[in-house]
Design a protein around this motif. Sequence first.
Motif, PDB file in Angstrom:
ATOM      1  N   ILE A  56       0.829  -1.204   0.000  1.00 46.03           N
ATOM      2  CA  ILE A  56       0.000   0.000   0.000  1.00 46.03           C
ATOM      3  C   ILE A  56       0.863   1.254   0.000  1.00 46.03           C
ATOM      4  O   ILE A  56       0.389   2.342   0.234  1.00 46.03           O
ATOM      5  CB  ILE A  56      -1.003   0.022   1.170  1.00 46.03           C
ATOM      6  CG1 ILE A  56      -0.276  -0.225   2.498  1.00 46.03           C
ATOM      7  CG2 ILE A  56      -2.117  -0.972   0.958  1.00 46.03           C
ATOM      8  CD1 ILE A  56      -1.188  -0.115   3.702  1.00 46.03           C
ATOM      9  N   ASN A  57       2.161   1.061  -0.269  1.00 46.36           N
ATOM     10  CA  ASN A  57       3.055   2.174  -0.527  1.00 46.36           C
ATOM     11  C   ASN A  57       3.155   3.151   0.643  1.00 46.36           C
ATOM     12  O   ASN A  57       2.981   4.352   0.471  1.00 46.36           O
ATOM     13  CB  ASN A  57       2.577   2.900  -1.805  1.00 46.36           C
ATOM     14  CG  ASN A  57       3.735   3.626  -2.467  1.00 46.36           C
ATOM     15  OD1 ASN A  57       4.887   3.437  -2.079  1.00 46.36           O
ATOM     16  ND2 ASN A  57       3.426   4.458  -3.449  1.00 46.36           N
ATOM     17  N   ILE A  58       3.419   2.631   1.823  1.00 46.42           N
ATOM     18  CA  ILE A  58       3.590   3.481   2.995  1.00 46.42           C
ATOM     19  C   ILE A  58       4.993   4.084   2.971  1.00 46.42           C
ATOM     20  O   ILE A  58       5.975   3.368   2.836  1.00 46.42           O
ATOM     21  CB  ILE A  58       3.361   2.684   4.306  1.00 46.42           C
ATOM     22  CG1 ILE A  58       1.876   2.373   4.458  1.00 46.42           C
ATOM     23  CG2 ILE A  58       3.875   3.446   5.513  1.00 46.42           C
ATOM     24  CD1 ILE A  58       1.523   1.638   5.734  1.00 46.42           C
ATOM     25  N   THR A  59       5.064   5.406   3.092  1.00 44.98           N
ATOM     26  CA  THR A  59       6.353   6.096   3.015  1.00 44.98           C
ATOM     27  C   THR A  59       6.730   6.703   4.352  1.00 44.98           C
ATOM     28  O   THR A  59       7.617   7.533   4.425  1.00 44.98           O
ATOM     29  CB  THR A  59       6.281   7.223   1.970  1.00 44.98           C
ATOM     30  OG1 THR A  59       5.231   8.115   2.357  1.00 44.98           O
ATOM     31  CG2 THR A  59       6.007   6.688   0.586  1.00 44.98           C
ATOM     32  N   TYR A  60       6.043   6.296   5.411  1.00 43.56           N
ATOM     33  CA  TYR A  60       6.264   6.938   6.701  1.00 43.56           C
ATOM     34  C   TYR A  60       6.378   5.890   7.806  1.00 43.56           C
ATOM     35  O   TYR A  60       6.057   4.723   7.611  1.00 43.56           O
ATOM     36  CB  TYR A  60       5.093   7.877   7.041  1.00 43.56           C
ATOM     37  CG  TYR A  60       3.758   7.165   7.052  1.00 43.56           C
ATOM     38  CD1 TYR A  60       3.343   6.429   8.156  1.00 43.56           C
ATOM     39  CD2 TYR A  60       2.933   7.205   5.941  1.00 43.56           C
ATOM     40  CE1 TYR A  60       2.143   5.739   8.160  1.00 43.56           C
ATOM     41  CE2 TYR A  60       1.728   6.521   5.929  1.00 43.56           C
ATOM     42  CZ  TYR A  60       1.343   5.791   7.048  1.00 43.56           C
ATOM     43  OH  TYR A  60       0.156   5.112   7.030  1.00 43.56           O
ATOM     44  N   THR A  61       6.834   6.328   8.963  1.00 41.50           N
ATOM     45  CA  THR A  61       6.848   5.505  10.157  1.00 41.50           C
ATOM     46  C   THR A  61       6.071   6.253  11.224  1.00 41.50           C
ATOM     47  O   THR A  61       6.398   7.403  11.521  1.00 41.50           O
ATOM     48  CB  THR A  61       8.295   5.284  10.651  1.00 41.50           C
ATOM     49  OG1 THR A  61       9.078   4.828   9.553  1.00 41.50           O
ATOM     50  CG2 THR A  61       8.344   4.256  11.759  1.00 41.50           C
ATOM     51  N   MET A  62       5.051   5.616  11.779  1.00 42.86           N
ATOM     52  CA  MET A  62       4.261   6.239  12.829  1.00 42.86           C
ATOM     53  C   MET A  62       4.561   5.548  14.148  1.00 42.86           C
ATOM     54  O   MET A  62       4.494   4.334  14.236  1.00 42.86           O
ATOM     55  CB  MET A  62       2.761   6.127  12.514  1.00 42.86           C
ATOM     56  CG  MET A  62       1.887   6.753  13.589  1.00 42.86           C
ATOM     57  SD  MET A  62       0.143   6.913  13.099  1.00 42.86           S
ATOM     58  CE  MET A  62      -0.299   5.205  12.809  1.00 42.86           C
ATOM     59  N   ASN A  63       4.925   6.346  15.151  1.00 40.98           N
ATOM     60  CA  ASN A  63       5.196   5.801  16.473  1.00 40.98           C
ATOM     61  C   ASN A  63       4.065   6.236  17.405  1.00 40.98           C
ATOM     62  O   ASN A  63       3.962   7.406  17.762  1.00 40.98           O
ATOM     63  CB  ASN A  63       6.549   6.305  16.978  1.00 40.98           C
ATOM     64  CG  ASN A  63       6.943   5.650  18.290  1.00 40.98           C
ATOM     65  OD1 ASN A  63       6.102   5.398  19.152  1.00 40.98           O
ATOM     66  ND2 ASN A  63       8.221   5.387  18.449  1.00 40.98           N
ATOM     67  N   LYS A  64       3.206   5.285  17.758  1.00 38.09           N
ATOM     68  CA  LYS A  64       2.024   5.628  18.566  1.00 38.09           C
ATOM     69  C   LYS A  64       2.388   6.028  19.987  1.00 38.09           C
ATOM     70  O   LYS A  64       1.640   6.747  20.634  1.00 38.09           O
ATOM     71  CB  LYS A  64       1.060   4.440  18.594  1.00 38.09           C
ATOM     72  CG  LYS A  64       0.434   4.187  17.247  1.00 38.09           C
ATOM     73  CD  LYS A  64      -0.757   3.260  17.338  1.00 38.09           C
ATOM     74  CE  LYS A  64      -1.504   3.275  16.014  1.00 38.09           C
ATOM     75  NZ  LYS A  64      -2.817   2.629  16.103  1.00 38.09           N
ATOM     76  N   LYS A  65       3.541   5.563  20.463  1.00 36.63           N
ATOM     77  CA  LYS A  65       3.949   5.892  21.831  1.00 36.63           C
ATOM     78  C   LYS A  65       4.525   7.307  21.926  1.00 36.63           C
ATOM     79  O   LYS A  65       4.195   8.054  22.833  1.00 36.63           O
ATOM     80  CB  LYS A  65       4.980   4.890  22.329  1.00 36.63           C
ATOM     81  CG  LYS A  65       4.437   3.466  22.484  1.00 36.63           C
ATOM     82  CD  LYS A  65       3.955   3.229  23.897  1.00 36.63           C
ATOM     83  CE  LYS A  65       3.589   1.772  24.142  1.00 36.63           C
ATOM     84  NZ  LYS A  65       2.247   1.430  23.682  1.00 36.63           N
ATOM     85  N   SER A  66       5.387   7.669  20.979  1.00 36.08           N
ATOM     86  CA  SER A  66       6.023   8.988  21.044  1.00 36.08           C
ATOM     87  C   SER A  66       5.232  10.062  20.299  1.00 36.08           C
ATOM     88  O   SER A  66       5.459  11.244  20.492  1.00 36.08           O
ATOM     89  CB  SER A  66       7.436   8.921  20.465  1.00 36.08           C
ATOM     90  OG  SER A  66       7.376   8.690  19.069  1.00 36.08           O
ATOM     91  N   GLY A  67       4.308   9.631  19.429  1.00 37.46           N
ATOM     92  CA  GLY A  67       3.499  10.601  18.700  1.00 37.46           C
ATOM     93  C   GLY A  67       4.155  11.163  17.456  1.00 37.46           C
ATOM     94  O   GLY A  67       3.657  12.118  16.875  1.00 37.46           O
TER      95      GLY A  67
END
Length: 103
Positions: A56-67
């Motif tokens: 799905i071509n994700i170009t990011y990293t999301m960190n739910k703990k640090s926001g």
Amino acid sequence: VAPTTPVCEVPSSAMTGTVVELSCKETEGSPPSEYQWYKNGVALLEKTGTSSARAINITYTMNKKSGTLLFNTVTKNDTGEYFCEASNGIGLSQKCSVKRMQV
């Protein structure tokens, strides 16, 4: 303690191909809040397996703990309206105001 409205930092503009980090933080919630980013009103997916992320071509990293929401190389497709939501299971989740990022 329920979370307060988080503070979001979203750059208003970014150059294609650069590294861009969006941040979201609130300090009142106890236990500490988890953060969910949205783009154009749609929840962004957390990257789990590399194969599904590539599909799905994700170009990011999301960190739910640090926001943090980190784009290693932003593209024009990343232009949009972003906001984040803080929740810790107590009270209502809180959203910051929507901010537009133009790539």
